[in-house]
Design a protein around this motif. Sequence first.
Motif, short mmCIF file in Angstrom:
data_model
loop_
_atom_site.label_atom_id
_atom_site.label_comp_id
_atom_site.label_asym_id
_atom_site.label_seq_id
_atom_site.Cartn_x
_atom_site.Cartn_y
_atom_site.Cartn_z
N THR A 100 36.00 29.34 37.25
CA THR A 100 36.21 28.12 36.85
C THR A 100 37.78 27.64 36.62
O THR A 100 38.15 26.44 36.84
N MET A 101 38.54 28.69 36.53
CA MET A 101 39.96 28.20 36.23
C MET A 101 40.43 28.06 37.45
O MET A 101 41.58 27.21 37.76
N ARG A 102 39.95 28.80 38.67
CA ARG A 102 40.85 28.42 40.09
C ARG A 102 40.42 27.12 40.54
O ARG A 102 41.25 26.38 40.86
N ASP A 123 46.85 28.59 39.09
CA ASP A 123 47.16 29.49 40.10
C ASP A 123 47.89 30.78 39.79
O ASP A 123 48.49 31.49 40.35
N ALA A 124 47.91 30.96 38.35
CA ALA A 124 48.77 32.12 37.61
C ALA A 124 47.89 33.34 38.20
O ALA A 124 46.77 33.28 38.72
N HIS A 125 48.58 34.52 37.81
CA HIS A 125 47.92 35.89 38.27
C HIS A 125 46.83 36.11 37.22
O HIS A 125 47.11 35.94 36.17
N ILE A 126 45.67 36.30 37.85
CA ILE A 126 44.41 36.52 36.75
C ILE A 126 43.91 37.79 37.32
O ILE A 126 43.63 38.09 38.57
N SER A 127 43.45 38.73 36.22
CA SER A 127 42.84 39.87 36.26
C SER A 127 41.59 39.85 35.90
O SER A 127 41.17 39.14 35.05
N LEU A 128 40.60 40.40 36.63
CA LEU A 128 39.22 40.61 36.18
C LEU A 128 39.15 42.15 35.30
O LEU A 128 39.37 43.06 35.89
N ILE A 129 38.83 41.85 34.13
CA ILE A 129 39.20 43.14 33.09
C ILE A 129 37.75 44.10 32.92
O ILE A 129 37.81 44.90 32.05
N ARG A 130 36.62 43.40 33.42
CA ARG A 130 35.48 44.22 33.41
C ARG A 130 35.53 44.92 34.98
O ARG A 130 35.57 43.92 36.15
N ALA A 131 34.67 46.12 35.25
CA ALA A 131 34.73 46.47 36.41
C ALA A 131 33.93 45.64 37.18
O ALA A 131 33.03 44.78 36.67
N PRO A 132 34.24 45.38 38.52
CA PRO A 132 33.58 44.28 39.33
C PRO A 132 32.15 45.00 39.71
O PRO A 132 31.92 46.06 39.58
N MET A 133 31.23 43.95 39.97
CA MET A 133 29.86 44.33 40.45
C MET A 133 30.03 44.53 41.88
O MET A 133 30.68 43.49 42.57
N LEU A 134 29.16 45.47 42.38
CA LEU A 134 29.18 45.66 43.57
C LEU A 134 28.87 44.43 44.44
O LEU A 134 29.44 43.95 45.53
N GLY A 179 52.53 34.91 30.82
CA GLY A 179 52.63 34.97 32.32
C GLY A 179 51.43 35.01 33.11
O GLY A 179 51.29 34.61 34.14
N THR A 180 50.38 35.64 32.65
CA THR A 180 49.17 36.02 33.63
C THR A 180 48.02 35.93 32.27
O THR A 180 47.97 36.35 31.32
N VAL A 223 37.75 39.64 45.18
CA VAL A 223 38.94 39.84 45.95
C VAL A 223 39.66 38.37 46.26
O VAL A 223 40.53 38.00 46.14
N ARG A 224 38.60 37.29 46.49
CA ARG A 224 39.17 36.03 46.49
C ARG A 224 39.50 35.37 45.41
O ARG A 224 40.87 34.66 45.59
N PHE A 225 39.17 35.38 44.17
CA PHE A 225 39.68 34.79 43.05
C PHE A 225 40.31 35.40 42.32
O PHE A 225 41.34 34.89 41.57
N ALA A 226 40.61 36.87 42.09
CA ALA A 226 41.16 37.56 41.00
C ALA A 226 42.21 38.22 41.98
O ALA A 226 42.09 38.81 43.00
N ASP A 227 43.58 38.27 41.37
CA ASP A 227 44.57 39.23 41.72
C ASP A 227 44.31 40.41 41.69
O ASP A 227 44.78 41.42 42.52
N MET A 228 43.81 40.91 40.54
CA MET A 228 44.00 42.37 40.23
C MET A 228 42.47 42.57 39.55
O MET A 228 41.90 41.59 38.79
N SER A 229 41.95 43.73 39.56
CA SER A 229 40.93 44.08 38.76
C SER A 229 41.03 45.59 38.24
O SER A 229 41.87 46.33 38.60
#
Length: 353
Positions: A57-59, A64-75, A45-46, A82-88
């Motif tokens: 690249t996927m966007r 358009d599926a729900h995508i998480s960034l699984i490494r902490a975002p860089m400042l 599903g995600t 925020v623009r391309f990942a639904d969750m982090s």
Amino acid sequence: MGKIKANVRQLVDQLAAQGIAISGVTKATLGAPLYGKALLAAGIGTLADSRIENIETMRAANIDAHISLIRAPMLSQVARVVRFADMSLNSEMAIIVALNHAAIAQDKLHEILLMVELGDLREGIMPADLQKIVGQVLRLSHIKLCGIGTNLACRNGVVPDARNMGQLSELADAIEKTYQINLPIISGGNSSNLTWALGPEGKGRINHLRLGEAILLGREPLRRQPIEGLHIDAIELVAETIESKIKPRQPTGEIAEAAFGHVATGQRSGTICQSILALGHADTDPDGLLPPDDMKILGASSDHLVIDGGGHRLPIGTEVHFQLNYSALIRAMASPFVAKTYEDTALYLSHQI
Ligand SMILES: *Cc1c(COP(=O)(O)O)cnc(C)c1O
């Protein structure tokens, strides 16, 4: 990619029976849209990736599926996150505050999971600090706290078990009680959680895993054992023979360090029929390659892989197919010299562009 899809379907079904949903981790393929789409088509599903570039690249390929960034975002990348990942996945308040500012600017709600340190000593908030940080997160207007998660086995090989998974469940319960909120996602970990997740013990609150390696290679990473029913040959690395000659086993001359540090040891007599394949450290991790049964890897430098072709002279141009471990796979996927061909049955990594 039939074998990969079959792996996905089996894992989705087996984990659903345990009340656990999967996010398909795409980082090993650098967010290859064909791979992301195959995961979704097979019932995941995600999606999830450790790098915002791969998510972009996927966007760009209209995933358009729900995508998480699984490494902490860089400042420096929060606006892109925020623009391309639904969750982090997050463990630092400074980053979560920056995500909130970026979300306000984009008029979006950004979802997060808080990562908890449960013993492997990679990312995660110390359990004693978790409640306080939840309180701070709940005050941010454009951040939605969706749950908590943990990551084990990656740095120190800590095994996911009833104790640490139980601890994660208890932390979720405690947060919900303190703040009178619902945490819908309790993310237990990665492929190394599968032995526990598919085992007989109760799953507590754990209802989510992030899976990469198990889908691609069909093995659990703790002991690299094949998982029953999964294909372990969904991916092959193909290399071409560029030299085949009979040579002495023993090098001639004074011996110092080789290009990659290995020093030849022991007296070796006689000759050997050795072949060179056009592949090396610049393309993959030679130590993570498994050659066909009758062949043996003798050595490697940046661009040459020296093999014992099994007693006979491999004709020039012969393609040799290897299985890969995770280390060899991620380096091959990242090499611009290795072509990636997604075919009906398998994913081929080769020299043919
Ligand atoms: C890479 C990664 C995963 C996926 O790990 P696999 O062992 O490939 O399943 C899950 N979670 C996080 C935080 C990761 O960095």
